[in-house]
Design a protein around this motif. Structure first.
Motif, PDB file in Angstrom:
ATOM      1  N   UNK A 113      -5.073  -0.954 -11.061  1.00 53.78           N
ATOM      2  CA  UNK A 113      -5.523  -2.343 -11.165  1.00 53.78           C
ATOM      3  C   UNK A 113      -4.390  -3.311 -10.850  1.00 53.78           C
ATOM      4  N   UNK A 114      -3.199  -3.053 -11.383  1.00 52.32           N
ATOM      5  CA  UNK A 114      -2.060  -3.927 -11.107  1.00 52.32           C
ATOM      6  C   UNK A 114      -1.698  -3.916  -9.619  1.00 52.32           C
ATOM      7  N   UNK A 115      -1.896  -2.787  -8.966  1.00 52.10           N
ATOM      8  CA  UNK A 115      -1.661  -2.721  -7.526  1.00 52.10           C
ATOM      9  C   UNK A 115      -2.598  -3.676  -6.789  1.00 52.10           C
ATOM     10  N   UNK A 116      -3.866  -3.668  -7.195  1.00 52.18           N
ATOM     11  CA  UNK A 116      -4.842  -4.549  -6.561  1.00 52.18           C
ATOM     12  C   UNK A 116      -4.575  -6.019  -6.901  1.00 52.18           C
ATOM     13  N   UNK A 174      12.764   4.391  -2.462  1.00 56.50           N
ATOM     14  CA  UNK A 174      13.790   3.872  -1.562  1.00 56.50           C
ATOM     15  C   UNK A 174      13.377   2.483  -1.120  1.00 56.50           C
ATOM     16  N   UNK A 175      13.995   1.466  -1.699  1.00 52.71           N
ATOM     17  CA  UNK A 175      13.644   0.086  -1.376  1.00 52.71           C
ATOM     18  C   UNK A 175      14.488  -0.421  -0.219  1.00 52.71           C
ATOM     19  N   UNK A 176      13.884  -1.271   0.585  1.00 52.87           N
ATOM     20  CA  UNK A 176      14.559  -1.751   1.792  1.00 52.87           C
ATOM     21  C   UNK A 176      15.764  -2.617   1.458  1.00 52.87           C
ATOM     22  N   UNK A 177      15.654  -3.411   0.390  1.00 50.62           N
ATOM     23  CA  UNK A 177      16.763  -4.270   0.010  1.00 50.62           C
ATOM     24  C   UNK A 177      17.318  -3.841  -1.331  1.00 50.62           C
ATOM     25  N   UNK A 178      18.608  -3.715  -1.408  1.00 49.94           N
ATOM     26  CA  UNK A 178      19.242  -3.308  -2.645  1.00 49.94           C
ATOM     27  C   UNK A 178      19.485  -4.532  -3.513  1.00 49.94           C
ATOM     28  N   UNK A 179      18.984  -4.484  -4.741  1.00 50.15           N
ATOM     29  CA  UNK A 179      19.133  -5.604  -5.654  1.00 50.15           C
ATOM     30  C   UNK A 179      20.081  -5.213  -6.772  1.00 50.15           C
ATOM     31  N   UNK A 180      20.861  -6.157  -7.221  1.00 52.27           N
ATOM     32  CA  UNK A 180      21.770  -5.912  -8.324  1.00 52.27           C
ATOM     33  C   UNK A 180      21.742  -7.111  -9.251  1.00 52.27           C
ATOM     34  N   UNK A 181      21.026  -6.963 -10.369  1.00 55.12           N
ATOM     35  CA  UNK A 181      20.883  -8.080 -11.288  1.00 55.12           C
ATOM     36  C   UNK A 181      21.487  -7.817 -12.645  1.00 55.12           C
ATOM     37  N   UNK A 182      22.458  -6.883 -12.694  1.00 54.19           N
ATOM     38  CA  UNK A 182      23.043  -6.551 -13.979  1.00 54.19           C
ATOM     39  C   UNK A 182      22.155  -5.592 -14.753  1.00 54.19           C
ATOM     40  N   UNK A 183      22.644  -5.131 -15.904  1.00 51.76           N
ATOM     41  CA  UNK A 183      21.933  -4.107 -16.667  1.00 51.76           C
ATOM     42  C   UNK A 183      21.226  -4.640 -17.907  1.00 51.76           C
ATOM     43  N   UNK A 184      21.333  -5.944 -18.182  1.00 52.60           N
ATOM     44  CA  UNK A 184      20.755  -6.483 -19.402  1.00 52.60           C
ATOM     45  C   UNK A 184      19.252  -6.245 -19.483  1.00 52.60           C
ATOM     46  N   UNK A 220       2.921  11.620 -13.044  1.00 50.36           N
ATOM     47  CA  UNK A 220       2.368  12.546 -12.046  1.00 50.36           C
ATOM     48  C   UNK A 220       1.103  11.975 -11.421  1.00 50.36           C
ATOM     49  N   UNK A 221       0.153  11.545 -12.275  1.00 43.55           N
ATOM     50  CA  UNK A 221      -1.130  11.048 -11.765  1.00 43.55           C
ATOM     51  C   UNK A 221      -0.936   9.762 -10.964  1.00 43.55           C
ATOM     52  N   UNK A 222      -0.054   8.871 -11.448  1.00 39.57           N
ATOM     53  CA  UNK A 222       0.200   7.618 -10.732  1.00 39.57           C
ATOM     54  C   UNK A 222       0.825   7.881  -9.368  1.00 39.57           C
ATOM     55  N   UNK A 223       1.700   8.882  -9.309  1.00 36.88           N
ATOM     56  CA  UNK A 223       2.339   9.235  -8.042  1.00 36.88           C
ATOM     57  C   UNK A 223       1.308   9.693  -7.023  1.00 36.88           C
ATOM     58  N   UNK A 224       0.372  10.543  -7.460  1.00 36.27           N
ATOM     59  CA  UNK A 224      -0.663  11.028  -6.542  1.00 36.27           C
ATOM     60  C   UNK A 224      -1.642   9.925  -6.147  1.00 36.27           C
ATOM     61  N   UNK A 252      -2.362   8.856  -2.341  1.00 33.55           N
ATOM     62  CA  UNK A 252      -3.680   9.039  -1.740  1.00 33.55           C
ATOM     63  C   UNK A 252      -4.401   7.725  -1.455  1.00 33.55           C
ATOM     64  N   UNK A 253      -4.296   6.765  -2.394  1.00 36.02           N
ATOM     65  CA  UNK A 253      -5.055   5.517  -2.247  1.00 36.02           C
ATOM     66  C   UNK A 253      -4.254   4.444  -1.525  1.00 36.02           C
ATOM     67  N   UNK A 254      -2.990   4.286  -1.911  1.00 37.27           N
ATOM     68  CA  UNK A 254      -2.189   3.181  -1.380  1.00 37.27           C
ATOM     69  C   UNK A 254      -1.211   3.616  -0.284  1.00 37.27           C
ATOM     70  N   UNK A 255      -1.269   4.902   0.087  1.00 35.90           N
ATOM     71  CA  UNK A 255      -0.452   5.433   1.186  1.00 35.90           C
ATOM     72  C   UNK A 255       1.047   5.149   0.985  1.00 35.90           C
ATOM     73  N   UNK A 256       1.489   5.251  -0.262  1.00 36.74           N
ATOM     74  CA  UNK A 256       2.900   5.032  -0.552  1.00 36.74           C
ATOM     75  C   UNK A 256       3.735   6.190  -0.013  1.00 36.74           C
ATOM     76  N   UNK A 257       4.998   5.920   0.275  1.00 37.52           N
ATOM     77  CA  UNK A 257       5.886   6.966   0.755  1.00 37.52           C
ATOM     78  C   UNK A 257       6.151   7.975  -0.351  1.00 37.52           C
ATOM     79  N   UNK A 258       6.251   9.228   0.019  1.00 38.33           N
ATOM     80  CA  UNK A 258       6.429  10.332  -0.922  1.00 38.33           C
ATOM     81  C   UNK A 258       7.658  11.102  -0.486  1.00 38.33           C
TER      82      UNK A 258
END
Length: 286
Positions: A17-20, A136-146, A251-255, A259-265
């Motif tokens: 749902x959050x994806x949509x 693997x994100x295209x842009x590397x972000x660094x916002x501290x560890x807080x 596991x289920x979210x990864x699949x 399958x649905x959102x064609x995310x990279x695996x």
């Protein structure tokens, strides 16, 4: 076992749902607020017996619900900030690795068993959660560890507190009422935030945001209900249950993402899923 499986299923549904929400440009905070109202109404409507709203503060679990309701909204904002400042991968890993907090508290507070096989299984599961979640994100972000640290401990404290309140204050017949109440409290906190936002930037609520909130509210309510019912099963130690629940969602979210959102695996994700299955098997048989 059926309650645990249903908790995993409905929690994964929230991910979908959050994806949509992103696809349809939903105002997440407004939808979250409506979602809390819907979940609150379901909790009150499905409660066993009749309880007046004025009697809720007299319930033994009320202050636990008050604390959890505030945490629900707070951690939501911490999660959003972490994703914006540090990246989605960091937010995902920090939130899911937090399973170590209720596992440790379950071992020490409730004298749950500590065996070599169980410890190895939990360690493998934690590694699996990281590998399966990292992207693997295209842009590397660094916002501290807080904010990642706050997200880690905040998510862990929610699970730990939920277990503690359930064990000590929530009778089985009050599960729906307790769950609905903490959602109602979360709605009050979310409404307060929305109020101050509208003072600065007045905008209409939007029909699609209301509809999205209804769609989110039903599985959100049941994800908590089934998790609490699973925690009430004396055959499961909380350290085992939280590990299996969290890793199962990964596991289920990864699949679903594949399958649905064609995310990279990636290779890391594949190794993570294999290790997750192994970790669940070891923790369960331990």
């Amino acid at each position: 076992m059926i309650y645990l499986l249903l908790s995993i299923l409905f929690s994964t549904g929230l991910f979908v749902i959050f994806k949509y929400f992103g696809i349809y440009k939903i105002d997440t905070l407004k939808a979250i607020f409506v979602n809390y109202i819907v979940a609150f109404a379901m909790g009150i409507g499905l409660a066993e017996g009749t309880v007046s709203l004025t009697e809720l503060p007299q319930q033994s679990w009320f202050f636990g619900a008050l604390f959890l309701g505030a945490l629900f909204v707070s951690i939501f904002f911490v999660m959003a900030t972490t994703a914006q400042r540090n990246g989605v991968s960091v937010a995902s890993v920090a939130g899911k690795m937090s399973v170590v907090v209720p596992v440790l508290f379950g071992t020490f507070l409730y004298n749950e068993s500590v065996t070599f096989l169980k410890v190895i299984g939990i360690l493998i599961a934690l590694i699996a959660v990281y590998l399966a979640s990292v992207k693997d994100e295209k842009s590397t972000k660094s916002g501290g560890m807080l904010f990642p640290v706050l997200l880690f401990f905040g998510s862990g404290i929610i699970d730990t507190t939920l277990k503690y309140v359930e064990v000590n204050f929530v009778p089985k017949e009050d599960v729906s009422l307790f769950s609905g109440s903490l959602f109602g409290i979360a709605a009050v906190f979310a409404a307060t935030i929305l109020f101050f936002q509208r003072i600065r930037n007045i905008s209409s609520f939007g029909v699609k945001n209301i509809i999205a909130g209804f769609v989110l509210g039903v599985p959100n309510y049941f994800s908590i209900i089934f998790l609490i019912k699973a925690l009430q099963n004396e055959d499961f130690e909380s350290s085992v249950l939280f590990t299996v629940n969290n890793v199962g969602i990964v596991i289920l979210s990864t699949f679903v993402g594949l399958l649905i959102f064609k995310e990279t695996f990636s290779l890391k994700n594949k190794i993570g899923v294999v290790l997750a299955v192994l970790g669940i098997i070891l923790v369960t048989i331990a």
